[in-house]
Write a protein that holds these residues in place. Structure first.
Motif, PDB file in Angstrom:
ATOM      1  N   ASN A   3       0.865  -1.181   0.000  1.00 42.95           N
ATOM      2  CA  ASN A   3       0.000   0.000   0.000  1.00 42.95           C
ATOM      3  C   ASN A   3       0.900   1.227   0.000  1.00 42.95           C
ATOM      4  O   ASN A   3       1.721   1.384   0.906  1.00 42.95           O
ATOM      5  N   ILE A   4       0.739   2.067  -1.002  1.00 45.33           N
ATOM      6  CA  ILE A   4       1.568   3.268  -1.099  1.00 45.33           C
ATOM      7  C   ILE A   4       0.671   4.488  -1.070  1.00 45.33           C
ATOM      8  O   ILE A   4      -0.309   4.572  -1.813  1.00 45.33           O
ATOM      9  N   LYS A   5       1.027   5.416  -0.195  1.00 51.30           N
ATOM     10  CA  LYS A   5       0.360   6.711  -0.122  1.00 51.30           C
ATOM     11  C   LYS A   5       1.355   7.778  -0.543  1.00 51.30           C
ATOM     12  O   LYS A   5       2.501   7.770  -0.086  1.00 51.30           O
ATOM     13  N   LYS A  69       1.438   6.500   7.176  1.00 49.13           N
ATOM     14  CA  LYS A  69       1.429   5.156   7.759  1.00 49.13           C
ATOM     15  C   LYS A  69       2.635   4.397   7.250  1.00 49.13           C
ATOM     16  O   LYS A  69       3.090   4.581   6.134  1.00 49.13           O
ATOM     17  N   GLY A  70       3.115   3.497   8.087  1.00 50.50           N
ATOM     18  CA  GLY A  70       4.182   2.598   7.666  1.00 50.50           C
ATOM     19  C   GLY A  70       5.523   3.281   7.545  1.00 50.50           C
ATOM     20  O   GLY A  70       5.878   4.144   8.351  1.00 50.50           O
ATOM     21  N   TYR A  71       6.252   2.912   6.503  1.00 49.27           N
ATOM     22  CA  TYR A  71       7.596   3.432   6.246  1.00 49.27           C
ATOM     23  C   TYR A  71       7.454   4.809   5.618  1.00 49.27           C
ATOM     24  O   TYR A  71       6.834   4.949   4.559  1.00 49.27           O
ATOM     25  N   LEU A  72       8.005   5.842   6.260  1.00 45.10           N
ATOM     26  CA  LEU A  72       7.863   7.221   5.789  1.00 45.10           C
ATOM     27  C   LEU A  72       9.077   7.649   4.985  1.00 45.10           C
ATOM     28  O   LEU A  72      10.213   7.556   5.467  1.00 45.10           O
ATOM     29  N   ILE A  73       8.826   8.141   3.774  1.00 43.02           N
ATOM     30  CA  ILE A  73       9.875   8.670   2.906  1.00 43.02           C
ATOM     31  C   ILE A  73       9.548  10.128   2.630  1.00 43.02           C
ATOM     32  O   ILE A  73       8.540  10.439   1.980  1.00 43.02           O
ATOM     33  N   ALA A  74      10.376  11.021   3.163  1.00 44.14           N
ATOM     34  CA  ALA A  74      10.198  12.460   2.955  1.00 44.14           C
ATOM     35  C   ALA A  74      10.976  12.886   1.721  1.00 44.14           C
ATOM     36  O   ALA A  74      12.170  12.606   1.598  1.00 44.14           O
ATOM     37  N   MET A  75      10.286  13.530   0.809  1.00 45.97           N
ATOM     38  CA  MET A  75      10.921  14.046  -0.397  1.00 45.97           C
ATOM     39  C   MET A  75      11.481  15.432  -0.058  1.00 45.97           C
ATOM     40  O   MET A  75      10.720  16.370   0.141  1.00 45.97           O
ATOM     41  N   CYS A  76      12.795  15.523   0.029  1.00 48.69           N
ATOM     42  CA  CYS A  76      13.399  16.809   0.388  1.00 48.69           C
ATOM     43  C   CYS A  76      14.780  16.935  -0.235  1.00 48.69           C
ATOM     44  O   CYS A  76      15.464  15.936  -0.478  1.00 48.69           O
ATOM     45  N   VAL A  96      10.286  -6.580   1.956  1.00 49.00           N
ATOM     46  CA  VAL A  96      10.920  -7.779   2.518  1.00 49.00           C
ATOM     47  C   VAL A  96      11.057  -7.651   4.038  1.00 49.00           C
ATOM     48  O   VAL A  96      10.904  -8.632   4.767  1.00 49.00           O
ATOM     49  N   ASP A  97      11.302  -6.427   4.501  1.00 50.00           N
ATOM     50  CA  ASP A  97      11.451  -6.185   5.936  1.00 50.00           C
ATOM     51  C   ASP A  97      10.116  -6.227   6.690  1.00 50.00           C
ATOM     52  O   ASP A  97      10.079  -5.985   7.895  1.00 50.00           O
ATOM     53  N   GLY A  98       9.032  -6.497   5.974  1.00 47.88           N
ATOM     54  CA  GLY A  98       7.749  -6.691   6.637  1.00 47.88           C
ATOM     55  C   GLY A  98       6.799  -5.511   6.598  1.00 47.88           C
ATOM     56  O   GLY A  98       5.706  -5.597   7.146  1.00 47.88           O
ATOM     57  N   GLN A  99       7.188  -4.432   5.964  1.00 44.83           N
ATOM     58  CA  GLN A  99       6.288  -3.277   5.867  1.00 44.83           C
ATOM     59  C   GLN A  99       5.341  -3.469   4.692  1.00 44.83           C
ATOM     60  O   GLN A  99       5.767  -3.820   3.599  1.00 44.83           O
ATOM     61  N   SER A 100       4.068  -3.231   4.910  1.00 45.47           N
ATOM     62  CA  SER A 100       3.116  -3.299   3.802  1.00 45.47           C
ATOM     63  C   SER A 100       2.610  -1.906   3.423  1.00 45.47           C
ATOM     64  O   SER A 100       1.843  -1.768   2.473  1.00 45.47           O
ATOM     65  N   ASN A 101       3.055  -0.888   4.164  1.00 45.88           N
ATOM     66  CA  ASN A 101       2.643   0.488   3.894  1.00 45.88           C
ATOM     67  C   ASN A 101       3.867   1.385   3.746  1.00 45.88           C
ATOM     68  O   ASN A 101       4.765   1.366   4.591  1.00 45.88           O
ATOM     69  N   ILE A 102       3.859   2.176   2.673  1.00 41.30           N
ATOM     70  CA  ILE A 102       4.892   3.184   2.452  1.00 41.30           C
ATOM     71  C   ILE A 102       4.184   4.503   2.207  1.00 41.30           C
ATOM     72  O   ILE A 102       3.255   4.574   1.400  1.00 41.30           O
ATOM     73  N   SER A 103       4.617   5.547   2.891  1.00 40.37           N
ATOM     74  CA  SER A 103       4.094   6.891   2.673  1.00 40.37           C
ATOM     75  C   SER A 103       5.205   7.785   2.152  1.00 40.37           C
ATOM     76  O   SER A 103       6.216   7.984   2.831  1.00 40.37           O
ATOM     77  N   PHE A 104       5.024   8.300   0.940  1.00 50.89           N
ATOM     78  CA  PHE A 104       5.914   9.306   0.372  1.00 50.89           C
ATOM     79  C   PHE A 104       5.311  10.663   0.692  1.00 50.89           C
ATOM     80  O   PHE A 104       4.101  10.858   0.532  1.00 50.89           O
TER      81      PHE A 104
END
Length: 158
Positions: A3-5, A69-76, A96-104
């Motif tokens: 799931n990607i936001k 939610k989940g793994y947060l990636i800040a675009m900066c 692979v590390d078990g996260q099913s959510n990534i938020s950009f």
């Protein structure tokens, strides 16, 4: 399934940019759930002070963190630059590390609040160049699509 936001401050006004985003969102459906969350940009005066800007970023940051939610990636700009292949590897490793959510996270024209940057698991920069935030959204969606193509041995990247 991932799931990607993409959490972004501000709305797309230009039809051609909305169409481009729509095309990539349509292509991405086969790989997972990808959604764009548009948050309101805090309005400040034309001759805003640093304090006004800081307050705006803080309010925007709090709204961003409510959605993230989940793994947060800040675009900066101070983030790490990755090739398309390395971004694909990063997304794969997160999964692979078990996260099913990534938020950009794409901030406003003034950037992203410090508390959001500190909360981020990773800071990503597209380039040393400056791009309009609306165009950055299209570019990010394209790179996410490219990453999925790479990870699934698709022809798009070749």
């Amino acid at each position: 399934m991932l799931n990607i936001k993409i959490i972004t401050v501000g709305r797309l006004k230009e039809k051609y940019l909305r169409d481009a985003c729509g095309e990539y969102l349509k292509r991405l459906k086969r790989f997972g759930n990808v959604q764009v969350i548009e948050l309101d940009e805090y309005r400040i005066s034309d001759n805003s002070s640093d304090k006004e800007i800081e307050k705006a970023l803080e309010i925007e940051g709090n709204n961003i963190l409510k959605e993230a939610k989940g793994y947060l990636i800040a675009m900066c700009i101070e983030g790490k630059q990755l090739s398309s292949v390395k971004l694909a590897e990063k997304i794969s490793q997160i999964s692979v590390d078990g996260q099913s959510n990534i938020s950009f996270i794409i901030g406003s024209s003034f950037g992203i609040a410090e508390n959001v940057k500190k909360s981020a698991d990773f800071k990503l920069s597209m380039s040393d160049m400056t791009f309009p935030h609306q165009l950055a959204r299209v570019m990010l969606l394209e790179q996410i699509y490219r990453a999925f193509q790479i990870n699934n041995n698709g022809k798009y990247h070749k």
